[in-house]
Motif scaffolding. Structure first.
Motif, PDB file in Angstrom:
ATOM      1  N   ASP A   1     -13.635  28.948  -7.204  1.00 52.86           N
ATOM      2  CA  ASP A   1     -14.777  28.169  -7.728  1.00 52.86           C
ATOM      3  C   ASP A   1     -15.786  27.493  -7.103  1.00 52.86           C
ATOM      4  O   ASP A   1     -15.574  26.468  -6.702  1.00 52.86           O
ATOM      5  N   ASN A   2     -16.863  28.374  -6.777  1.00 53.37           N
ATOM      6  CA  ASN A   2     -17.848  27.939  -6.047  1.00 53.37           C
ATOM      7  C   ASN A   2     -19.011  27.468  -6.704  1.00 53.37           C
ATOM      8  O   ASN A   2     -20.093  27.296  -6.294  1.00 53.37           O
ATOM      9  N   ALA A   3     -19.135  27.912  -7.967  1.00 52.97           N
ATOM     10  CA  ALA A   3     -20.284  27.735  -8.800  1.00 52.97           C
ATOM     11  C   ALA A   3     -19.791  26.974 -10.215  1.00 52.97           C
ATOM     12  O   ALA A   3     -19.213  27.559 -11.030  1.00 52.97           O
ATOM     13  N   VAL A   4     -20.425  26.092 -10.378  1.00 51.85           N
ATOM     14  CA  VAL A   4     -20.212  25.126 -11.497  1.00 51.85           C
ATOM     15  C   VAL A   4     -21.406  24.556 -12.048  1.00 51.85           C
ATOM     16  O   VAL A   4     -22.319  23.982 -11.269  1.00 51.85           O
ATOM     17  N   ALA A   5     -21.483  24.680 -13.426  1.00 50.54           N
ATOM     18  CA  ALA A   5     -22.635  24.133 -14.220  1.00 50.54           C
ATOM     19  C   ALA A   5     -22.368  22.632 -14.719  1.00 50.54           C
ATOM     20  O   ALA A   5     -21.369  22.487 -15.215  1.00 50.54           O
ATOM     21  N   VAL A   6     -23.275  21.922 -14.579  1.00 48.75           N
ATOM     22  CA  VAL A   6     -23.278  20.532 -14.877  1.00 48.75           C
ATOM     23  C   VAL A   6     -24.251  20.134 -15.844  1.00 48.75           C
ATOM     24  O   VAL A   6     -25.401  20.176 -15.185  1.00 48.75           O
ATOM     25  N   ILE A   7     -24.180  19.775 -17.162  1.00 49.22           N
ATOM     26  CA  ILE A   7     -24.936  19.376 -18.183  1.00 49.22           C
ATOM     27  C   ILE A   7     -24.980  17.681 -18.035  1.00 49.22           C
ATOM     28  O   ILE A   7     -24.275  17.047 -18.237  1.00 49.22           O
ATOM     29  N   GLY A   8     -26.364  17.280 -17.864  1.00 51.36           N
ATOM     30  CA  GLY A   8     -26.595  15.929 -17.632  1.00 51.36           C
ATOM     31  C   GLY A   8     -26.606  15.321 -16.082  1.00 51.36           C
ATOM     32  O   GLY A   8     -25.803  15.617 -15.149  1.00 51.36           O
ATOM     33  N   ALA A   9     -27.833  14.773 -15.884  1.00 52.15           N
ATOM     34  CA  ALA A   9     -28.016  14.123 -14.528  1.00 52.15           C
ATOM     35  C   ALA A   9     -28.141  12.590 -14.706  1.00 52.15           C
ATOM     36  O   ALA A   9     -28.526  11.979 -13.728  1.00 52.15           O
ATOM     37  N   GLY A  10     -27.405  11.961 -15.696  1.00 52.44           N
ATOM     38  CA  GLY A  10     -27.526  10.546 -15.697  1.00 52.44           C
ATOM     39  C   GLY A  10     -26.249   9.947 -15.025  1.00 52.44           C
ATOM     40  O   GLY A  10     -25.645  10.645 -13.785  1.00 52.44           O
ATOM     41  N   GLY A  11     -25.687   8.652 -15.418  1.00 53.18           N
ATOM     42  CA  GLY A  11     -24.636   8.144 -14.868  1.00 53.18           C
ATOM     43  C   GLY A  11     -23.703   8.948 -14.652  1.00 53.18           C
ATOM     44  O   GLY A  11     -22.991   9.097 -13.626  1.00 53.18           O
ATOM     45  N   VAL A  12     -22.901   9.673 -15.701  1.00 51.08           N
ATOM     46  CA  VAL A  12     -21.894  10.159 -15.663  1.00 51.08           C
ATOM     47  C   VAL A  12     -22.098  11.479 -14.785  1.00 51.08           C
ATOM     48  O   VAL A  12     -21.201  12.262 -14.259  1.00 51.08           O
ATOM     49  N   GLY A  13     -23.120  12.296 -15.187  1.00 49.07           N
ATOM     50  CA  GLY A  13     -23.386  13.462 -14.612  1.00 49.07           C
ATOM     51  C   GLY A  13     -23.633  13.237 -12.951  1.00 49.07           C
ATOM     52  O   GLY A  13     -23.116  14.251 -12.236  1.00 49.07           O
ATOM     53  N   LYS A  14     -23.897  12.272 -12.686  1.00 49.09           N
ATOM     54  CA  LYS A  14     -24.297  12.020 -11.058  1.00 49.09           C
ATOM     55  C   LYS A  14     -22.780  12.270 -10.504  1.00 49.09           C
ATOM     56  O   LYS A  14     -22.456  12.681  -9.596  1.00 49.09           O
TER      57      LYS A  14
ATOM     58  N   ARG B   1     -24.992  23.563 -10.070  1.00 49.42           N
ATOM     59  CA  ARG B   1     -26.276  24.006 -11.059  1.00 49.42           C
ATOM     60  C   ARG B   1     -26.440  23.016 -12.083  1.00 49.42           C
ATOM     61  O   ARG B   1     -25.587  22.683 -12.969  1.00 49.42           O
ATOM     62  N   ILE B   2     -27.511  22.261 -12.039  1.00 51.25           N
ATOM     63  CA  ILE B   2     -27.733  20.878 -12.826  1.00 51.25           C
ATOM     64  C   ILE B   2     -28.687  21.017 -13.780  1.00 51.25           C
ATOM     65  O   ILE B   2     -29.903  21.702 -13.497  1.00 51.25           O
ATOM     66  N   VAL B   3     -28.614  20.904 -15.166  1.00 49.64           N
ATOM     67  CA  VAL B   3     -29.506  21.066 -16.254  1.00 49.64           C
ATOM     68  C   VAL B   3     -29.598  19.692 -16.993  1.00 49.64           C
ATOM     69  O   VAL B   3     -28.565  19.072 -17.134  1.00 49.64           O
ATOM     70  N   ASP B   4     -30.699  19.143 -17.173  1.00 52.44           N
ATOM     71  CA  ASP B   4     -30.971  17.902 -17.978  1.00 52.44           C
ATOM     72  C   ASP B   4     -32.177  18.067 -18.651  1.00 52.44           C
ATOM     73  O   ASP B   4     -33.168  18.824 -18.432  1.00 52.44           O
ATOM     74  N   SER B   5     -32.014  17.306 -19.840  1.00 52.72           N
ATOM     75  CA  SER B   5     -33.209  17.055 -20.561  1.00 52.72           C
ATOM     76  C   SER B   5     -34.609  16.825 -19.878  1.00 52.72           C
ATOM     77  O   SER B   5     -35.693  17.014 -20.135  1.00 52.72           O
ATOM     78  N   GLU B   6     -34.287  15.909 -18.951  1.00 53.56           N
ATOM     79  CA  GLU B   6     -35.440  15.493 -18.136  1.00 53.56           C
ATOM     80  C   GLU B   6     -35.292  16.206 -16.788  1.00 53.56           C
ATOM     81  O   GLU B   6     -34.611  15.714 -15.904  1.00 53.56           O
ATOM     82  N   PRO B   7     -36.209  17.281 -16.343  1.00 54.93           N
ATOM     83  CA  PRO B   7     -35.995  18.004 -15.343  1.00 54.93           C
ATOM     84  C   PRO B   7     -36.162  17.051 -13.892  1.00 54.93           C
ATOM     85  O   PRO B   7     -35.481  17.325 -12.990  1.00 54.93           O
ATOM     86  N   ALA B   8     -37.037  16.048 -14.130  1.00 54.77           N
ATOM     87  CA  ALA B   8     -37.228  15.072 -12.812  1.00 54.77           C
ATOM     88  C   ALA B   8     -35.861  14.415 -12.686  1.00 54.77           C
ATOM     89  O   ALA B   8     -35.381  14.175 -11.452  1.00 54.77           O
ATOM     90  N   ARG B   9     -35.037  14.388 -13.413  1.00 57.40           N
ATOM     91  CA  ARG B   9     -33.826  13.520 -13.187  1.00 57.40           C
ATOM     92  C   ARG B   9     -32.958  14.587 -12.529  1.00 57.40           C
ATOM     93  O   ARG B   9     -32.105  14.210 -11.729  1.00 57.40           O
ATOM     94  N   ALA B  10     -32.864  15.701 -12.782  1.00 56.76           N
ATOM     95  CA  ALA B  10     -32.078  16.767 -12.420  1.00 56.76           C
ATOM     96  C   ALA B  10     -32.361  17.093 -10.932  1.00 56.76           C
ATOM     97  O   ALA B  10     -31.767  17.383 -10.289  1.00 56.76           O
ATOM     98  N   GLU B  11     -33.763  16.960 -10.798  1.00 60.05           N
ATOM     99  CA  GLU B  11     -34.250  17.245  -9.459  1.00 60.05           C
ATOM    100  C   GLU B  11     -33.868  16.122  -8.303  1.00 60.05           C
ATOM    101  O   GLU B  11     -33.412  16.464  -7.215  1.00 60.05           O
ATOM    102  N   LYS B  12     -33.809  14.762  -9.150  1.00 63.57           N
ATOM    103  CA  LYS B  12     -33.301  13.718  -8.106  1.00 63.57           C
ATOM    104  C   LYS B  12     -31.886  13.897  -7.741  1.00 63.57           C
ATOM    105  O   LYS B  12     -31.608  13.481  -6.582  1.00 63.57           O
ATOM    106  N   LEU B  13     -31.180  14.317  -8.681  1.00 65.15           N
ATOM    107  CA  LEU B  13     -29.806  14.345  -8.349  1.00 65.15           C
ATOM    108  C   LEU B  13     -29.515  15.756  -7.368  1.00 65.15           C
ATOM    109  O   LEU B  13     -28.641  15.599  -6.422  1.00 65.15           O
ATOM    110  N   ALA B  14     -30.258  16.913  -7.497  1.00 68.59           N
ATOM    111  CA  ALA B  14     -29.985  18.044  -6.521  1.00 68.59           C
ATOM    112  C   ALA B  14     -30.447  17.471  -5.222  1.00 68.59           C
ATOM    113  O   ALA B  14     -29.799  17.658  -4.252  1.00 68.59           O
ATOM    114  N   SER B  15     -31.302  16.568  -5.342  1.00 70.91           N
ATOM    115  CA  SER B  15     -31.879  16.136  -3.876  1.00 70.91           C
ATOM    116  C   SER B  15     -30.837  15.180  -3.070  1.00 70.91           C
ATOM    117  O   SER B  15     -30.716  15.092  -2.160  1.00 70.91           O
TER     118      SER B  15
END
Length: 267
Positions: free
Chosen positions: A102-115, A130-144
């Motif tokens: 299990d080295n590839a997991v998709a996470v929907i949401g980059a808010g408090g719980v998603g983080k 892999r992070i997907v969020d309705s606000e791409p900038a928030r997903a970018e911040k979490l990935a960073s």
């Protein structure tokens, strides 16, 4: 859960709901000042305030500081210290689902719980998040945050749920989508498959539309029950310095959920 755990340990515990709707920074600050002055051992913070409270605290534990989200505030010597037991709780909950492959997991949401979920996966050595969020900038911040936090994770932003699921072994919903009275699903059922495990942070209802669709495809699922119990157990230990019985907390959780389900059906 907290009161039952305290009783089992011979303690007198009181866990009080503080309902705060639509609070701004000033309102949250006033509430936290009350917590500081009124003798609370601490408080839990829930959606949508897990990120908003961060700048209002005196100190952050390393894990909470790394992700910029707090769900547990402990009062120590008049200081408000932020922790994130969503992360430690989810790490405990998801561990049985994870296999070496299990080295590839998709996470929907980059808010408090998603983080918290993403950092929990990193702590469990998941190397491709892999992070997907309705606000791409928030997903970018979490990935960073994940990629620069020394976690040795290859986190990336996915353009869609379909993109996130390409070759993934797991899917986790870290959004409120599917929480009653909402009956939507954050992932189209057509994308789910039998060789995918699916977890949901939502626990009201336990079987969300996402999990029902996953079950129909033959996928392994994890409800929000374990996250709710383990995050509470870790918070209890921070509040009291004592390790509670997760079995007793689970019984308390199940009793509340059964009562909620009966009330919802009666309505």
């Amino acid at each position: 859960m907290h009161e039952r755990a305290a009783e089992a340990l011979g303690l007198r515990g009181h866990y009080q709901l503080i309902e705060v709707a639509g609070a701004d920074s000033a309102g949250l600050s006033m509430m936290l000042e009350g917590v500081r002055r009124l003798g609370f051992a601490g408080v839990n913070v829930t959606y949508p305030y897990k990120e908003a409270v961060v700048p209002l605290l005196d100190e952050l534990a390393p894990g909470a500081a790394a992700m910029g989200a707090v769900n547990t505030v402990v009062v120590r010597d008049g200081r408000l210290i932020g922790h994130n037991t969503d992360t430690t709780g989810f790490a405990r909950a998801v561990a049985p689902l994870l296999a070496p492959a299990d080295n590839a997991v998709a996470v929907i949401g980059a808010g408090g719980v998603g983080k918290a979920i993403a950092f929990a996966l990193a702590s469990q050595k998941v190397s491709d998040i892999r992070i997907v969020d309705s606000e791409p900038a928030r997903a970018e911040k979490l990935a960073s945050l994940l990629n620069t936090n020394g976690t040795k994770v290859g986190a990336r932003v996915a353009s869609s749920v379909e993109d996130a699921l390409e070759g993934a072994t797991g899917l986790i919903n870290g959004t409120p989508v599917g929480m009653l009275p909402n009956r939507d699903t954050p992932a189209p059922p057509a994308l789910l498959r039998a060789n995918l495990w699916v977890a949901d942070a939502v626990y009201s209802p336990l079987i969300t539309p996402l999990l029902a669709a996953a079950q129909a495809k033959g996928a392994r699922i994890m409800t929000g029950r374990e996250l709710a119990i383990y995050q509470a157990a870790d918070a209890f230990e921070l509040f009291t310095g004592l390790a509670p019985s997760t079995e007793i907390m689970g019984e308390a959780f199940d009793a509340v959920m059964a009562a909620r389900s009966a009330a919802y059906q009666a309505a």
